[in-house]
Enzyme design. Structure first.
Site, short mmCIF file in Angstrom:
data_model
loop_
_atom_site.label_atom_id
_atom_site.label_comp_id
_atom_site.label_asym_id
_atom_site.label_seq_id
_atom_site.Cartn_x
_atom_site.Cartn_y
_atom_site.Cartn_z
N ASP A 79 1.55 -0.88 -16.37
CA ASP A 79 1.64 0.57 -16.58
C ASP A 79 2.94 1.07 -15.93
O ASP A 79 3.62 0.31 -15.25
CB ASP A 79 0.43 1.29 -15.98
CG ASP A 79 0.12 0.82 -14.57
OD1 ASP A 79 1.06 0.70 -13.76
OD2 ASP A 79 -1.07 0.56 -14.29
N ASP A 81 4.73 3.98 -13.49
CA ASP A 81 4.51 5.02 -12.48
C ASP A 81 5.83 5.75 -12.26
O ASP A 81 6.90 5.14 -12.26
CB ASP A 81 4.05 4.39 -11.16
CG ASP A 81 2.81 3.53 -11.36
OD1 ASP A 81 1.75 4.09 -11.66
OD2 ASP A 81 2.91 2.28 -11.26
N ASP A 160 4.31 0.18 -0.12
CA ASP A 160 3.82 -0.99 0.61
C ASP A 160 4.86 -2.11 0.74
O ASP A 160 5.35 -2.40 1.82
CB ASP A 160 2.48 -1.49 0.04
CG ASP A 160 2.44 -1.60 -1.48
OD1 ASP A 160 3.49 -1.43 -2.12
OD2 ASP A 160 1.35 -1.88 -2.03
P1 ATP Z 1 0.46 -2.98 -10.94
O1 ATP Z 1 0.46 -1.64 -11.64
O2 ATP Z 1 1.03 -4.10 -11.71
O3 ATP Z 1 -0.87 -3.29 -10.33
P2 ATP Z 1 2.11 -1.59 -9.04
O4 ATP Z 1 3.07 -2.08 -7.98
O5 ATP Z 1 2.66 -0.66 -10.05
O6 ATP Z 1 1.46 -2.88 -9.69
P3 ATP Z 1 0.17 0.43 -8.50
O7 ATP Z 1 -1.16 0.24 -7.86
O8 ATP Z 1 0.26 0.87 -9.91
O9 ATP Z 1 0.91 -0.95 -8.27
O10 ATP Z 1 0.97 1.44 -7.58
C1 ATP Z 1 2.27 1.93 -7.92
C2 ATP Z 1 3.15 1.94 -6.70
O11 ATP Z 1 2.59 2.82 -5.70
C3 ATP Z 1 3.28 0.61 -5.98
O12 ATP Z 1 4.29 -0.19 -6.55
C4 ATP Z 1 3.65 1.05 -4.58
O13 ATP Z 1 5.00 1.44 -4.50
C5 ATP Z 1 2.80 2.29 -4.41
N1 ATP Z 1 1.47 1.96 -3.82
C6 ATP Z 1 0.33 1.73 -4.49
N2 ATP Z 1 -0.69 1.48 -3.64
C7 ATP Z 1 -0.17 1.57 -2.40
C8 ATP Z 1 -0.70 1.45 -1.09
N3 ATP Z 1 -1.98 1.16 -0.91
N4 ATP Z 1 0.14 1.63 -0.05
C9 ATP Z 1 1.44 1.94 -0.24
N5 ATP Z 1 2.00 2.05 -1.43
C10 ATP Z 1 1.23 1.89 -2.51
MG MG Z 2 1.55 0.32 -11.58
#
Ligand code: ATP
Ligand code: MG
Length: 454
Positions: A79, A81, A160
């Protein structure tokens, strides 16, 4: 040439006085358009629309997180963001197709049919002057509310891992990397931003995210990021069971579930999610084989583009503890059917203390378990009737998995394979009577969860 702004932005991490969180300013590296491989054709139309409209309204608008990380790695992001300096209310006003979500971590979902673009306002570390309404931390350092807005540099430090703090700027198509994130991406290294212990205490789910990204991307968890995990794993007890369940689904459904299982166990995390199963895996090689086969089959299905049924793999993961308790009841004189039901009650209620399991999963899980007894009755005259049971297919696959994992079921799998071949007309079409995720067909677009909900 990659422009390093290290001189202008103070390197290293500094603790804010009078505040128990670490605030950091880390070096920013700007990678211009011609030095990286993200082009607008890699980004979904919907995400581009959101970025452009924010930008035209005078706001900063950047893609962040998995959308940037995965595209740079040549993968298809799950997805997209978006991060912006517009407040959630401003974003909400700009998009009719948006809704404000989350209270503890407010953000906006902009909905395009089945696709949801998550838009988050830049976060800053809170200082003592902020009221509890916008920011709050629990006694043990866990973030309870995180709604202090700030600049992009501050926002990067609240993310993170360094590879998750990569931003793609729609204003000039450059990539902005913080705290060595660009090098970490090239070196396949997963590194937390800031002090690992503090960051895990703020949000223990980051330990699960470390394992998920390491398994999904084939990255190494850098030593200092890895070191505290086995000791801090019990902090997951503080996380609401419903959030843990969502994490469990994400952990096992990205295509590398087998590596995930091994890493979770290595880091002492699996026992925090599935305590009874972990005990069986330690003591019983057949239980371990079944868990690993479950993961392997799930990965094979995902790689082949097939759907997976979360209730099926949950039923498989909890099978070893179930039969252990069932055997105890049977040894105490109970008949097989009530013994299985009572064991299912006990195992489920124990499991619910760690991760919640919504009814749309727990009901079919119990059906699969109970059907194992009925499928064992191959002599029954009513055997063909079972072929029409809505859960027959899942229960049959479960028989094959048990046999594949070393249980001697006296030819049960072969019997049901043959019976299906003899009565192909009796087997209900898949997808009509049940959907793969156990949910009913719904008209509303799928809801993207609030990932950063503390
Ligand atoms: P994916 O969507 O493939 O699971 P993602 O890195 O995009 O991976 P998301 O859960 O969609 O993960 O979150 C988007 C972004 O928000 C992350 O890349 C990170 O920068 C931030 N983020 C998400 N969860 C946390 C957390 N628990 N603590 C700190 N930052 C976070
Ligand atoms: Mg994501």
């Amino acid at each position: 040439m990659i422009k390093s702004l290290t001189d202008t932005v103070k390197a290293g991490f500094k603790r804010l006085s009078g505040n128990n969180r670490s605030q950091a300013q880390a070096p920013l590296t700007v990678i211009p358009r011609d030095q990286h491989q993200i082009s607008r054709s890699n980004i979904s139309e919907s995400a581009l629309k959101v970025l452009y409209r924010l930008n035209k309204a005078g706001h900063q608008a950047l893609l962040v997180g998995g959308g940037v990380r995965d595209t740079l790695l040549g993968l298809h992001p799950k997805d997209f963001d978006v991060a912006t300096d517009a407040t959630p209310e401003q974003v909400n006003q700009l998009f009719r197709n948006s809704r404000l979500i989350g209270r503890r971590f407010k953000l906006v979902h902009v909905v395009f049919g089945r696709e949801v673009i998550e838009v988050a306002t830049f976060r800053a570390p809170p200082s003592d002057s902020h009221s509890d309404k916008v920011a709050a931390t629990g006694d043990q350092g866990m973030i309870l509310r995180d709604n202090v807005y700030g600049s992009k540099d501050e926002d990067a430090m609240r993310r993170d891992f360094t590879v998750n703090a990569l931003y793609y700027d729609i204003a000039d198509f450059s990539v902005h990397a913080y705290a060595g994130g660009w090098d970490d991406l090239q070196n396949k290294r997963l590194r937390l931003i800031g002090d690992p212990e503090t960051r895990y205490r703020e949000d223990p789910v980051r330990m699960l995210r470390a394992v998920r990204f390491a398994a999904k991307l084939g990255f190494n968890i850098e030593a200092q990021t890895a070191e505290p995990i086995p000791v801090m794993a019990p902090l997951l007890e503080q996380i609401p069971a419903a959030r843990l369940f969502e994490e469990v689904l994400k952990l096992f459904l990205h295509g590398n579930a087998l590596d995930t299982l091994r890493l979770l166990r290595e880091y002492n995390l699996f026992g925090a999610l599935f305590p009874a199963t972990e005990q069986c895996l330690r003591e019983d090689p057949q239980a371990l084989t079944m868990a690993e086969n479950t993961m392997r089959n799930t990965d094979d299905r995902i790689r082949a583009g097939k759907s997976v049924t979360p209730y099926f793999f949950m039923a498989a993961l909890m099978w070893a503890p179930l039969i252990r308790v069932r055997d105890e009841f049977q040894a105490a004189g109970m008949a097989p059917h009530p013994a299985t039901q009572k064991a299912a009650d006990r195992i489920m209620s124990q499991q619910l203390q760690s991760t919640s399991i919504p009814k749309r999963f727990s009901i079919p899980m119990r059906e699969i378990w109970e059907l194992q007894l009925r499928l064992a009755k191959t002599q029954s005259r009513k055997a063909t009737e079972l072929l029409t049971h809505p859960r027959f297919r899942a229960a049959y696959d479960f028989v094959l998995l048990r046999e594949q994992s070393g249980e001697d079921l006296k030819g049960m799998g072969k019997f049901w394979t043959r019976l299906q071949q003899e009565h192909p007309d009796l087997i209900p079409a898949r997808g009509r009577s049940e959907r793969d995720d156990g949910s009913r067909k719904r008209r509303r677009p799928p809801r993207k969860r609030n990932n950063r909900r503390p």
